[in-house]
Enzyme design. Structure first.
Site, PDB file in Angstrom:
ATOM      1  N   LYS A  64       0.810  -1.230   0.000  1.00  0.00           N
ATOM      2  CA  LYS A  64       0.000   0.000   0.000  1.00  0.00           C
ATOM      3  C   LYS A  64       0.845   1.283   0.000  1.00  0.00           C
ATOM      4  O   LYS A  64       0.445   2.278  -0.594  1.00  0.00           O
ATOM      5  CB  LYS A  64      -0.957   0.007   1.200  1.00  0.00           C
ATOM      6  N   ASP A 101      -9.951   2.419   3.144  1.00  0.00           N
ATOM      7  CA  ASP A 101      -9.999   1.611   4.371  1.00  0.00           C
ATOM      8  C   ASP A 101     -10.733   2.339   5.507  1.00  0.00           C
ATOM      9  O   ASP A 101     -11.574   1.755   6.192  1.00  0.00           O
ATOM     10  CB  ASP A 101      -8.583   1.244   4.835  1.00  0.00           C
TER      11      ASP A 101
END
Ligand code: ATR
Length: 270
Positions: A64, A101
């Site tokens: 990420k 997220d």
């Protein structure tokens, strides 16, 4: 057909292809969503190759932060998170990075579980990438106070300093606080090893405190077992967050937000 994929290492057990297939079926969108195993030293090449024809990727562990560095532009959430979990190839070929997220976590807590974060006293356990990715959306939901606690206190302090302009945030060590809070969110990777971060039992007020483990597993996570045994009012695992962050990515790519409830129910069955 429009192509998407989730890229990570390992990737075999990812539930994202099933989730996006269910979203596509539900919304009548024509797309294919696969798994892409990138070599640990070959993330950028794998993604650029896929996005020659593909329209977008989701990014998972351990890439990420590399995804953040790869894209041409960041959403506000990704900018703050320092990590990207969703990439969109725009019409001009440039890559936009988003981080869904935190939105997924907040939506799972507020909409699916029905707990408004407004005015709550919240503890976030952990100060790694997973914690950093959710702080800005958590603060935007209006808690009275958010305290980041971590084994390595300096990392919690660094994180709190990064977000101090976004709301009431502070940092502490794992054992420093003892008074009960309203909500404890576990963002450590301890659950992966079946461990529970050593935090005081007194943080849970039996019948009142909610506990949320951002991890999920086929059975109860170690953190949620600890929480249940100490009387937490609700114990929630990260499966709902997984589905909600996927729905945010789907909405970014396709312009339509799927109904997550039937998809989550289907995953719980499986
Ligand atoms: P991630 O991207 O999943 O957040 P990470 O950046 O490696 O992974 O961060 C892992 C987090 O879990 C850290 O907050 C780590 O604490 P330290 O910063 O002190 O290392 C925390 N962690 C992992 N195992 C733990 C354990 N057994 N007890 C307490 N905290 C733990």
């Amino acid at each position: 057909m429009d192509q998407y994929a989730v890229v990570g290492n390992p990737i075999e057990h990812s539930k994202s292809p099933l989730i996006h297939a269910l979203f596509a079926e539900q919304t009548g969108q024509q797309l294919e969503y696969g798994k892409l195993l990138a070599p640990l030293d070959g993330f950028e090449a794998s993604v650029r190759d896929f996005l020659r024809t593909g329209l977008g990727v989701n990014v998972t562990v351990p890439f990420k932060e590399q995804a953040w560095a790869l894209v041409d532009a960041h959403s506000a959430a990704a900018e703050r998170a320092g990590a990207v979990n969703t990439i969109l190839r725009r019409e001009d070929g440039s890559l936009l990075g988003d981080n869904t997220d935190g939105k997924g976590l907040v939506r799972d807590i507020q909409v699916n579980a029905g707990l408004s974060l407004d005015g709550l006293n919240v503890l976030l356990v952990g100060a790694g990438g997973a914690a950093r990715g959710v702080i800005q959306p958590l603060l935007a939901a209006g808690p009275a106070h958010l305290c980041v606690i971590n084994r390595t206190v300096s990392k919690a302090e660094e994180l709190a300093a990064l977000f101090v302009d976004q709301g009431p945030i502070a940092a502490a060590g794992l054992q420093w606080l003892v008074e009960p809070v309203d909500l404890i969110i576990n963002a450590t990777s301890a659950s992966l090893a079946g461990d529970v971060p050593p935090i005081p039992d007194s943080l849970i007020k039996p019948g009142h405190t909610w506990c949320y483990d951002m991890m999920y597993s086929s059975g109860e996570t170690a953190f949620n077992q600890w929480a249940r045994e100490h009387g937490a009012a609700r114990c929630i695992d990260g499966l709902g967050m997984l589905v909600e962050q996927a729905a945010e990515a789907f909405a970014l790519w396709r312009g339509v937000r799927p109904d997550t409830a039937p998809v989550l129910a289907r995953l719980r069955q499986a």
